[in-house]
Scaffold this motif. Structure first.
Motif, PDB file in Angstrom:
ATOM      1  N   VAL A 181       0.766  -1.635   0.087  1.00  0.00           N
ATOM      2  CA  VAL A 181       0.341  -0.114  -0.445  1.00  0.00           C
ATOM      3  C   VAL A 181       1.264   1.449   0.051  1.00  0.00           C
ATOM      4  CG1 VAL A 181      -1.935  -1.087   1.016  1.00  0.00           C
ATOM      5  CG2 VAL A 181      -0.573  -0.286   2.661  1.00  0.00           C
ATOM      6  N   SER A 182       2.102   1.118   0.042  1.00  0.00           N
ATOM      7  CA  SER A 182       2.744   2.132   0.504  1.00  0.00           C
ATOM      8  C   SER A 182       4.349   1.673  -0.193  1.00  0.00           C
ATOM      9  CB  SER A 182       2.719   2.859   1.644  1.00  0.00           C
ATOM     10  OG  SER A 182       3.817   4.427   1.740  1.00  0.00           O
ATOM     11  N   GLU A 183       5.208   2.871  -0.596  1.00  0.00           N
ATOM     12  CA  GLU A 183       6.918   2.208  -1.315  1.00  0.00           C
ATOM     13  C   GLU A 183       7.329   3.375  -1.749  1.00  0.00           C
ATOM     14  OE1 GLU A 183       8.335  -1.124  -4.538  1.00  0.00           O
ATOM     15  OE2 GLU A 183       7.082   0.115  -5.312  1.00  0.00           O
ATOM     16  N   GLY A 184       8.014   3.961  -1.093  1.00  0.00           N
ATOM     17  CA  GLY A 184       9.245   4.489  -1.665  1.00  0.00           C
ATOM     18  C   GLY A 184      10.792   4.286  -1.095  1.00  0.00           C
ATOM     19  N   GLU A 185      11.443   5.627  -1.705  1.00  0.00           N
ATOM     20  CA  GLU A 185      12.955   5.794  -1.257  1.00  0.00           C
ATOM     21  C   GLU A 185      12.813   5.503   0.677  1.00  0.00           C
ATOM     22  OE1 GLU A 185      16.483   6.972   0.509  1.00  0.00           O
ATOM     23  OE2 GLU A 185      14.381   8.476   0.113  1.00  0.00           O
ATOM     24  N   THR A 186      13.986   5.031   0.818  1.00  0.00           N
ATOM     25  CA  THR A 186      14.124   4.254   2.679  1.00  0.00           C
ATOM     26  C   THR A 186      13.511   5.990   2.870  1.00  0.00           C
ATOM     27  OG1 THR A 186      15.596   2.566   2.622  1.00  0.00           O
ATOM     28  CG2 THR A 186      15.113   3.764   4.744  1.00  0.00           C
ATOM     29  N   HIS A 187      13.809   6.768   3.087  1.00  0.00           N
ATOM     30  CA  HIS A 187      14.248   8.080   3.527  1.00  0.00           C
ATOM     31  C   HIS A 187      12.717   9.059   4.093  1.00  0.00           C
ATOM     32  CE1 HIS A 187      14.645  12.134   5.833  1.00  0.00           C
ATOM     33  NE2 HIS A 187      15.564  11.701   5.922  1.00  0.00           N
ATOM     34  N   ASP A 188      12.190   8.785   2.673  1.00  0.00           N
ATOM     35  CA  ASP A 188      11.308   9.937   2.432  1.00  0.00           C
ATOM     36  C   ASP A 188       9.468   8.337   2.732  1.00  0.00           C
ATOM     37  OD1 ASP A 188      11.926  11.801   0.836  1.00  0.00           O
ATOM     38  OD2 ASP A 188      12.539  10.490  -1.064  1.00  0.00           O
ATOM     39  N   PHE A 189      10.072   7.415   2.555  1.00  0.00           N
ATOM     40  CA  PHE A 189       9.268   5.966   3.029  1.00  0.00           C
ATOM     41  C   PHE A 189       9.057   6.612   4.373  1.00  0.00           C
ATOM     42  CE2 PHE A 189       8.006   2.011   5.264  1.00  0.00           C
ATOM     43  CZ  PHE A 189       7.228   1.944   4.073  1.00  0.00           C
ATOM     44  N   PHE A 190      10.016   7.063   5.852  1.00  0.00           N
ATOM     45  CA  PHE A 190       9.922   6.035   7.159  1.00  0.00           C
ATOM     46  C   PHE A 190       9.522   7.995   7.726  1.00  0.00           C
ATOM     47  CE2 PHE A 190      12.159   2.659   7.246  1.00  0.00           C
ATOM     48  CZ  PHE A 190      10.851   1.749   7.286  1.00  0.00           C
ATOM     49  N   VAL A 191       9.867   8.837   7.157  1.00  0.00           N
ATOM     50  CA  VAL A 191       9.751  10.278   7.689  1.00  0.00           C
ATOM     51  C   VAL A 191       8.110  10.699   8.072  1.00  0.00           C
ATOM     52  CG1 VAL A 191      10.064  11.800   5.286  1.00  0.00           C
ATOM     53  CG2 VAL A 191      10.906  12.569   7.503  1.00  0.00           C
ATOM     54  N   ASP A 192       7.271   9.928   7.522  1.00  0.00           N
ATOM     55  CA  ASP A 192       6.585  11.052   7.223  1.00  0.00           C
ATOM     56  C   ASP A 192       4.945  10.083   7.898  1.00  0.00           C
ATOM     57  OD1 ASP A 192       6.570  13.440   7.046  1.00  0.00           O
ATOM     58  OD2 ASP A 192       5.835  12.584   3.991  1.00  0.00           O
ATOM     59  N   ASN A 193       5.773   8.461   8.306  1.00  0.00           N
ATOM     60  CA  ASN A 193       5.022   7.414   9.258  1.00  0.00           C
ATOM     61  C   ASN A 193       5.116   8.208  10.694  1.00  0.00           C
ATOM     62  OD1 ASN A 193       4.796   5.754   6.816  1.00  0.00           O
ATOM     63  ND2 ASN A 193       6.158   5.047   7.638  1.00  0.00           N
ATOM     64  N   ARG A 194       4.131   7.314  11.422  1.00  0.00           N
ATOM     65  CA  ARG A 194       3.920   8.027  12.725  1.00  0.00           C
ATOM     66  C   ARG A 194       3.926   6.226  13.487  1.00  0.00           C
ATOM     67  NH1 ARG A 194       1.647  11.670  14.445  1.00  0.00           N
ATOM     68  NH2 ARG A 194       0.537  10.893  16.212  1.00  0.00           N
ATOM     69  N   PHE A 195       3.714   4.932  12.553  1.00  0.00           N
ATOM     70  CA  PHE A 195       4.065   3.556  13.998  1.00  0.00           C
ATOM     71  C   PHE A 195       4.918   3.233  13.057  1.00  0.00           C
ATOM     72  CE2 PHE A 195      -0.539   4.860  14.091  1.00  0.00           C
ATOM     73  CZ  PHE A 195      -0.692   5.212  15.340  1.00  0.00           C
ATOM     74  N   TYR A 196       5.041   2.353  12.170  1.00  0.00           N
ATOM     75  CA  TYR A 196       6.533   1.823  11.262  1.00  0.00           C
ATOM     76  C   TYR A 196       7.317   3.094  10.882  1.00  0.00           C
ATOM     77  CZ  TYR A 196       3.156  -2.070  10.992  1.00  0.00           C
ATOM     78  OH  TYR A 196       3.835  -3.732  11.558  1.00  0.00           O
ATOM     79  N   THR A 197       7.842   3.433  11.585  1.00  0.00           N
ATOM     80  CA  THR A 197       8.262   4.846  11.514  1.00  0.00           C
ATOM     81  C   THR A 197      10.176   4.533  13.060  1.00  0.00           C
ATOM     82  OG1 THR A 197       9.934   7.278  11.328  1.00  0.00           O
ATOM     83  CG2 THR A 197       7.947   6.971  13.007  1.00  0.00           C
ATOM     84  N   THR A 198      11.688   5.258  12.990  1.00  0.00           N
ATOM     85  CA  THR A 198      12.334   5.101  13.528  1.00  0.00           C
ATOM     86  C   THR A 198      11.652   5.706  15.258  1.00  0.00           C
ATOM     87  OG1 THR A 198      13.678   7.057  12.859  1.00  0.00           O
ATOM     88  CG2 THR A 198      13.654   5.013  11.701  1.00  0.00           C
ATOM     89  N   MET A 199      12.923   5.835  16.305  1.00  0.00           N
ATOM     90  CA  MET A 199      12.677   6.670  17.021  1.00  0.00           C
ATOM     91  C   MET A 199      12.774   7.364  17.634  1.00  0.00           C
ATOM     92  SD  MET A 199      13.662   5.174  20.833  1.00  0.00           S
ATOM     93  CE  MET A 199      13.320   6.276  22.516  1.00  0.00           C
ATOM     94  N   ALA A 200      13.743   8.249  15.995  1.00  0.00           N
ATOM     95  CA  ALA A 200      14.456   9.209  15.875  1.00  0.00           C
ATOM     96  C   ALA A 200      13.651  10.725  15.465  1.00  0.00           C
ATOM     97  CB  ALA A 200      16.136   8.765  15.013  1.00  0.00           C
ATOM     98  N   ALA A 201      13.054   9.584  14.112  1.00  0.00           N
ATOM     99  CA  ALA A 201      11.512  10.627  13.742  1.00  0.00           C
ATOM    100  C   ALA A 201      10.604  10.724  15.018  1.00  0.00           C
ATOM    101  CB  ALA A 201      10.504   9.166  13.145  1.00  0.00           C
ATOM    102  N   ARG A 202      10.187   9.768  15.323  1.00  0.00           N
ATOM    103  CA  ARG A 202       9.246   9.923  16.853  1.00  0.00           C
ATOM    104  C   ARG A 202       9.293  10.829  17.640  1.00  0.00           C
ATOM    105  NH1 ARG A 202       9.647   4.265  16.316  1.00  0.00           N
ATOM    106  NH2 ARG A 202       9.866   4.304  18.642  1.00  0.00           N
ATOM    107  N   MET A 203      10.973  11.364  17.914  1.00  0.00           N
ATOM    108  CA  MET A 203      11.695  11.589  19.019  1.00  0.00           C
ATOM    109  C   MET A 203      11.319  13.215  18.489  1.00  0.00           C
ATOM    110  SD  MET A 203      14.823  10.688  20.651  1.00  0.00           S
ATOM    111  CE  MET A 203      16.002  11.702  20.768  1.00  0.00           C
ATOM    112  N   SER A 204      12.148  13.091  16.953  1.00  0.00           N
ATOM    113  CA  SER A 204      11.730  14.644  16.312  1.00  0.00           C
ATOM    114  C   SER A 204      10.898  15.287  16.101  1.00  0.00           C
ATOM    115  CB  SER A 204      13.057  14.956  15.606  1.00  0.00           C
ATOM    116  OG  SER A 204      12.844  13.814  14.584  1.00  0.00           O
ATOM    117  N   ARG A 205       9.814  14.651  16.115  1.00  0.00           N
ATOM    118  CA  ARG A 205       8.314  14.843  14.955  1.00  0.00           C
ATOM    119  C   ARG A 205       8.020  16.194  15.476  1.00  0.00           C
ATOM    120  NH1 ARG A 205       5.641  11.377  15.198  1.00  0.00           N
ATOM    121  NH2 ARG A 205       5.667  10.524  12.534  1.00  0.00           N
ATOM    122  N   GLY A 206       8.052  17.680  14.958  1.00  0.00           N
ATOM    123  CA  GLY A 206       7.811  18.863  14.831  1.00  0.00           C
ATOM    124  C   GLY A 206       8.666  19.744  16.244  1.00  0.00           C
TER     125      GLY A 206
END
Length: 540
Positions: free
Chosen positions: A498-523
């Motif tokens: 249902v979703s596919e893309g280059e790794t950074h773009d794939f994870f940067v906007d995800n809320r649950f299927y993403t890294t701890m760093a992305a969740r820590m730095s959101r906003g």
């Protein structure tokens, strides 16, 4: 510290026929009514230590020192009493399930304890409701997902009303969301029932925050114990340090003082207190459009039974030479089935598979250079020793030796494969697969049981294979590893990507299927996926 449930006094252990101790002079107390986490690198003795706490599961070998339960030597407590007081949940869900139906599994332990029928029915109903198993109560256990099976194992153990619950890497087979739910349930058992919990985990990002007490093992020795925040702040420049949560590693790298942040919330609070600078990310160019796919799935449908539900519902996927593709998704979404289609063990009833642009009526792995690492590495382990297992592949001796060094198997060559830890078995099976020199490498949960140090080595190895033009499909729940090493990622949901893309773009906007760093730095910071990107923004 609370009263001790277990007391370990100068505990040492070595396997029969071995001269190297797996556990070396360990002394610690496991507090009663608390959650104790045992962590350490692969092969550090975590599982062996847990098994010493239940006599029937203890490995054969030579032990010195004592294991005390409420001050009484464990060997003086009958196995029947231990069965009632100590529950043990193993690493592999299928290893512990012994019956055909969910309700039979819940009843099995109670029947063996000789519980009266009316009381047993009440206990089963109460347990099924507490664990949310009412909807699958009558189901065949074979139809359950990995997460449901592990939850059933936990429920069956808790149904016996144990004082102590021991778990050996209980989330190793689970996707991130199922793992979070299982760990939350374990914490709920401790908070609401007062059950003493002792467990080991490789996923420290969620395990550390829930622990009241932490013990750190290194090469069979206990190198630290205490409150988790204080212990991890003290341990630096050790192999286990790389396995700590992103928030801890950033805190250490930035020279933080005091107790380290363990959770995303604590990490966000700490990050807000830092002086930050903006970072411009250089866009990676992934030039797959200039290549032809090595193998493609085109609108493939698959079900295991003629009248059964769709496991794959029109999946399309293209894999290119010289790329690493990570396929993520929940347990039961069809990831392993996708691998079975690609290696020829299953065939779609609709759609087709193309190899080098041509429709392949039958996928022949040997002919097309396809090699697969299954989810359970024990499927590939047939020798009496590690060395014998590797020799079976009849590879070039120099290449075999180089791989032994790379995967750190040299010290294990004379061990029986089934005496190895889960991470060591994974490395051995991976070595056998790599010795086939594939052009397409299919990996089902390859980092399972690996510590951060070995993951780095494995990631470097995958990059080398990519440089040689080999295509790698990585099915994994290890989001941090996928974010660090994959070129492209896809999310499988209900049999479709249902979703596919280059790794950074794939994870940067995800809320649950993403890294701890992305969740820590959101906003707080923009366009961040990896911890290294946050570190670049911290003004020291």
């Amino acid at each position: 510290m609370a009263m001790a449930a277990f007391t370990l006094q100068h505990l040492s252990f070595q396997y029969a026929g071995s001269t190297v101790p797996v556990l070396n002079d360990i002394s610690m107390e496991i507090p009663s009514g608390k959650i104790t986490l045992i962590c350490g690198c692969s092969g550090s003795g975590k599982s062996t230590l847990l098994r010493r706490m239940k006599s029937i599961l203890a490995d054969h070998g030579r032990q010195s020192g004592k294991v005390l339960l409420d001050g009484i030597p464990l060997e003086q407590i009958s196995e029947a009493e231990q069965a009632q007081r100590i529950a043990f949940v193993q690493q592999h869900p299928d290893d512990q399930i012994v019956t055909d139906r969910v309700f039979h599994e819940l009843a099995f332990g109670l029947e063996n304890l000789g519980m009266e029928q009316q009381k047993m029915r009440l206990r089963i109903a109460e347990t099924a409701s507490f664990f949310g198993l009412t909807d699958c109560f009558l189901q065949d256990v074979a139809s359950l997902s990995g997460g449901q099976k592990q939850l059933l194992n936990l429920a069956a153990a808790v149904a016996m009303d144990p004082e102590i619950l021991i778990l050996d890497e209980p989330t190793s087979q689970l996707d991130p969301i199922a793992a979070s739910q299982l760990l939350a349930m374990i914490q709920k058992l401790n908070v609401e029932l007062g059950t003493t919990v002792v467990f080991c985990e490789q996923r420290l990002e969620e395990a550390l925050p829930m622990a009241d007490w932490l013990g750190v093992l290194e090469e069979g020795k206990l190198i630290a114990q205490g409150e988790p925040g204080k212990v991890v702040a003290q341990i630096q420049k050790k192999q286990i340090s790389d396995s700590f949560p992103t928030s801890v590693r950033l805190f250490q790298a930035a020279g933080g003082k005091g107790s380290a942040p363990l959770t995303v919330r604590e990490g966000r609070d700490w990050l807000k207190s830092c002086i930050l600078k903006t970072m411009e990310r250089e866009k990676k160019k992934h030039l797959i459009e200039q290549k032809k796919p090595l193998i493609e799935l085109k609108d493939c449908h698959f079900r295991y039974q003629k009248e059964g539900s769709e496991v794959l519902d029109g999946i399309s996927l293209a894999l290119y030479p010289g790329e690493i593709y990570a396929l993520t998704g929940a347990n039961g979404s069809g990831k392993s089935t996708t691998l079975r289609l690609l290696c020829g063990s299953c065939r779609p009833y609709l759609g087709n598979i193309r190899i080098n642009g041509r429709i392949a009526k039958k996928v022949q792995p040997m002919l097309y250079g396809i090699a697969a690492l299954p989810q359970d590495p024990r499927c590939l382990l047939v020798g009496e020793t590690v060395e014998e297992d590797l020799r079976e592949m009849q590879a070039d001796p120099q290449e075999e030796q180089a791989l032994i060094e790379r995967l750190e198997l040299k010290e294990l060559l004379q061990h029986h494969p089934y005496d190895l830890s889960g991470g060591e078995q994974q490395r051995l099976a991976l070595g056998k697969v790599l010795l086939t020199k594939p052009s397409l490498l299919l990996l089902d949960e390859p980092t399972k049981g690996m510590d951060a140090h070995l993951k780095k080595k494995f990631g470097a190895l995958l990059n080398e294979l990519k440089g040689q033009g080999i295509a790698v499909l990585l099915v994994s729940h290890d989001i941090e590893f996928c974010a660090a090493y994959a070129d492209r990622c896809g999310l499988l949901f209900r049999g479709k990507i249902v979703s596919e893309g280059e790794t950074h773009d794939f994870f940067v906007d995800n809320r649950f299927y993403t890294t701890m760093a992305a969740r820590m730095s959101r906003g707080i910071l923009r366009d961040v996926v990896c911890g290294e990107e946050i570190l670049q923004c911290i003004q020291r």
